[in-house]
Design an enzyme around this catalytic site. Sequence first.
Site, PDB file in Angstrom:
ATOM      1  N   HIS A   1      41.977   4.762  18.544  1.00  0.00           N
ATOM      2  CA  HIS A   1      41.714   3.462  17.920  1.00  0.00           C
ATOM      3  C   HIS A   1      42.190   3.458  16.467  1.00  0.00           C
ATOM      4  O   HIS A   1      42.726   2.456  15.989  1.00  0.00           O
ATOM      5  CB  HIS A   1      40.212   3.147  17.956  1.00  0.00           C
ATOM      6  CG  HIS A   1      39.719   2.777  19.312  1.00  0.00           C
ATOM      7  ND1 HIS A   1      39.045   1.606  19.568  1.00  0.00           N
ATOM      8  CD2 HIS A   1      39.805   3.408  20.506  1.00  0.00           C
ATOM      9  CE1 HIS A   1      38.734   1.544  20.851  1.00  0.00           C
ATOM     10  NE2 HIS A   1      39.175   2.630  21.443  1.00  0.00           N
TER      11      HIS A   1
ATOM     12  N   ASP B   1      35.735  -3.013  15.726  1.00  0.00           N
ATOM     13  CA  ASP B   1      35.736  -3.114  17.190  1.00  0.00           C
ATOM     14  C   ASP B   1      34.372  -2.790  17.797  1.00  0.00           C
ATOM     15  O   ASP B   1      33.686  -3.671  18.280  1.00  0.00           O
ATOM     16  CB  ASP B   1      36.870  -2.298  17.832  1.00  0.00           C
ATOM     17  CG  ASP B   1      37.025  -0.896  17.279  1.00  0.00           C
ATOM     18  OD1 ASP B   1      36.089  -0.391  16.639  1.00  0.00           O
ATOM     19  OD2 ASP B   1      38.096  -0.286  17.497  1.00  0.00           O
TER      20      ASP B   1
ATOM     21  N   VAL C   1      52.628  17.253  22.059  1.00  0.00           N
ATOM     22  CA  VAL C   1      54.076  17.062  22.149  1.00  0.00           C
ATOM     23  C   VAL C   1      54.468  15.746  21.473  1.00  0.00           C
ATOM     24  O   VAL C   1      53.646  14.851  21.305  1.00  0.00           O
ATOM     25  CB  VAL C   1      54.569  17.042  23.615  1.00  0.00           C
ATOM     26  CG1 VAL C   1      54.319  18.374  24.291  1.00  0.00           C
ATOM     27  CG2 VAL C   1      53.915  15.912  24.393  1.00  0.00           C
TER      28      VAL C   1
ATOM     29  N   GLN D   1      55.674  12.709  21.969  1.00  0.00           N
ATOM     30  CA  GLN D   1      55.873  11.853  23.140  1.00  0.00           C
ATOM     31  C   GLN D   1      57.017  10.871  22.961  1.00  0.00           C
ATOM     32  O   GLN D   1      57.873  10.734  23.846  1.00  0.00           O
ATOM     33  CB  GLN D   1      54.578  11.099  23.457  1.00  0.00           C
ATOM     34  CG  GLN D   1      54.713  10.119  24.631  1.00  0.00           C
ATOM     35  CD  GLN D   1      53.382   9.605  25.094  1.00  0.00           C
ATOM     36  OE1 GLN D   1      52.568  10.358  25.617  1.00  0.00           O
ATOM     37  NE2 GLN D   1      53.136   8.310  24.921  1.00  0.00           N
TER      38      GLN D   1
ATOM     39  N   HIS E   1      48.801   7.865  31.764  1.00  0.00           N
ATOM     40  CA  HIS E   1      47.404   7.498  32.031  1.00  0.00           C
ATOM     41  C   HIS E   1      47.137   6.040  31.693  1.00  0.00           C
ATOM     42  O   HIS E   1      46.035   5.551  31.897  1.00  0.00           O
ATOM     43  CB  HIS E   1      46.465   8.408  31.251  1.00  0.00           C
ATOM     44  CG  HIS E   1      46.472   8.169  29.768  1.00  0.00           C
ATOM     45  ND1 HIS E   1      47.628   8.208  29.009  1.00  0.00           N
ATOM     46  CD2 HIS E   1      45.473   7.891  28.897  1.00  0.00           C
ATOM     47  CE1 HIS E   1      47.327   7.962  27.748  1.00  0.00           C
ATOM     48  NE2 HIS E   1      46.028   7.768  27.643  1.00  0.00           N
TER      49      HIS E   1
ATOM     50  N   SER F   1      50.637   4.465  24.846  1.00  0.00           N
ATOM     51  CA  SER F   1      51.583   5.061  25.790  1.00  0.00           C
ATOM     52  C   SER F   1      52.311   3.999  26.603  1.00  0.00           C
ATOM     53  O   SER F   1      53.503   4.128  26.899  1.00  0.00           O
ATOM     54  CB  SER F   1      50.861   6.025  26.735  1.00  0.00           C
ATOM     55  OG  SER F   1      50.426   7.175  26.046  1.00  0.00           O
TER      56      SER F   1
ATOM     57  N   GLU G   1      55.082   2.582  24.367  1.00  0.00           N
ATOM     58  CA  GLU G   1      56.186   3.530  24.236  1.00  0.00           C
ATOM     59  C   GLU G   1      56.961   3.648  25.545  1.00  0.00           C
ATOM     60  O   GLU G   1      58.190   3.764  25.541  1.00  0.00           O
ATOM     61  CB  GLU G   1      55.661   4.895  23.792  1.00  0.00           C
ATOM     62  CG  GLU G   1      55.153   4.900  22.352  1.00  0.00           C
ATOM     63  CD  GLU G   1      54.722   6.269  21.871  1.00  0.00           C
ATOM     64  OE1 GLU G   1      54.856   7.259  22.643  1.00  0.00           O
ATOM     65  OE2 GLU G   1      54.244   6.371  20.727  1.00  0.00           O
TER      66      GLU G   1
ATOM     67  N   GLY H   1      39.126   4.135  32.936  1.00  0.00           N
ATOM     68  CA  GLY H   1      38.809   3.483  31.671  1.00  0.00           C
ATOM     69  C   GLY H   1      39.185   2.033  31.859  1.00  0.00           C
ATOM     70  O   GLY H   1      40.219   1.712  32.469  1.00  0.00           O
TER      71      GLY H   1
ATOM     72  N   ASP I   1      40.423  -0.471  30.087  1.00  0.00           N
ATOM     73  CA  ASP I   1      41.737  -0.973  29.686  1.00  0.00           C
ATOM     74  C   ASP I   1      42.848  -0.250  30.434  1.00  0.00           C
ATOM     75  O   ASP I   1      43.894  -0.835  30.713  1.00  0.00           O
ATOM     76  CB  ASP I   1      41.919  -0.857  28.174  1.00  0.00           C
ATOM     77  CG  ASP I   1      41.808   0.573  27.673  1.00  0.00           C
ATOM     78  OD1 ASP I   1      40.838   1.250  28.048  1.00  0.00           O
ATOM     79  OD2 ASP I   1      42.681   1.003  26.900  1.00  0.00           O
TER      80      ASP I   1
END
Length: 459
Positions: A18, A115, A333, A335, A350, A355, A358, A373, A375
């Site tokens: 977040h 949030d 790593v 990513q 996931h 992610s 990207e 999860g 979202d």
Amino acid sequence: MEATPLHIVMFPWFAMGHIAPNIHLSNKLAKRGHKISFIIPKRAQTKLQHLNLHPHLITFVPITVPHVDGLPHDAETTADVPFSLFPLIATAMDLTQKDIEFLLKKLNPQIVFFDFQYWLPNVTRSLGIKSIQYWIVNPLSVAYMWHGPRKSQGRELTEVDLMKPPQGFPDSAIKLHAHELRFLVVTRKLEFGSGVLLYDRFHLGASSSDAIGFKGCREFDGRYADYLETVYGKPVLLSGPLLPEPPNSTLEEKWVAWLGGFKAGSVIFCAYGSESPLQQNEFKELLLGLELTGFPFLAALKPPEGFESIEEALPEGFKERVEGRGIAYGGWVQQQLILGHPSVGCFITHCGAASMTEGLLSECQLVLLPRLGNDHIMNARMMSTKLKVGVEVEKGEEDGLFTKESVCKAVKIVMEEGNELGREVRENHARVRNFFQSNDLESTCIDSFCLKLQDLLEF
């Protein structure tokens, strides 16, 4: 028309997933001249300083996170503890309320972004400051999962109640599986710090804030944002997709050398999030599924629950069988840089918000393997059934388990040229990637967002 420069305070939930996106948003706001005071746990500051691209306008304001019994003494964020202790991090965050009130009096901003801190709007209102409950997820997730009453006619909502989208929801195509509905029922009544339900953290914050904000753009998310405006009776703002900045570093030489040994577009890259350890059986099936594909692969995973290292959790004989073409790696790593390497052709994700962005911007084909999860599930459904830019790994309807065969099947669909569904997914992905990369998309979204922040101050 340009928005007048504002002073904004950012105060996100104490989780790296977040905090980092809120820093990215801060960078885009600072680029337009807005001043940002970013409240952050003290020890986390050094880990995130490099993300601040405008230090003359973005100031980190470190706070001491109170100790809560049951937490390690140096725990500040969810990265410091297992998932079972996340509620205690929430309790610690709630204990900062008086300190935050003191800070806001001192900083005197015009707007505060938050949030999980359901109590913050009451603090800001007493100080004459506007508050925005800002989510790094798309509005579909909140619109389906969280709005409306927790109970119906005095009873807790059941899986049957939640099987259909909420009344007035603008999309009948979104479907949840039995295991996901069961998870949703549990999470809606899950206590998450200070004796407060997780559902109430979201719902009370949304109900008492001056506005709600989301990562997203009108072309994909507009109707869900409009729906939430009717639910909560207040402005719902979209900040744009928050595209990542170009990397200011180069890929580590060990990965350059290893990836360079394979032909273009042939390598599977699997990354499962910094805070999402798999169960041992999931870990095993995922790796065996990668092996089964026959493609070279790099899997960046945390050790499964109950294991200290990747090596001790590997399936028997796995390391020897995949030597030279497959790596299971337990460290961090790069990513974004790996996704940009020409040898990488498939991304198993996931479905976390960052992610997904990207992945959409890369030329890799997307295989969607969401964790339980809220979202993540909705991101996967949006990508697989609405935009049709990726293929979701099949799971058991009741138990939610995937197999090595289902992992292999999803990879083969997107990687094999002759597959009709794979062809459609590749074409759709290319179209969405080009849309996101259009020259003025993000700047237009952010400019509109800034003007709406300015409008908020008029009410």
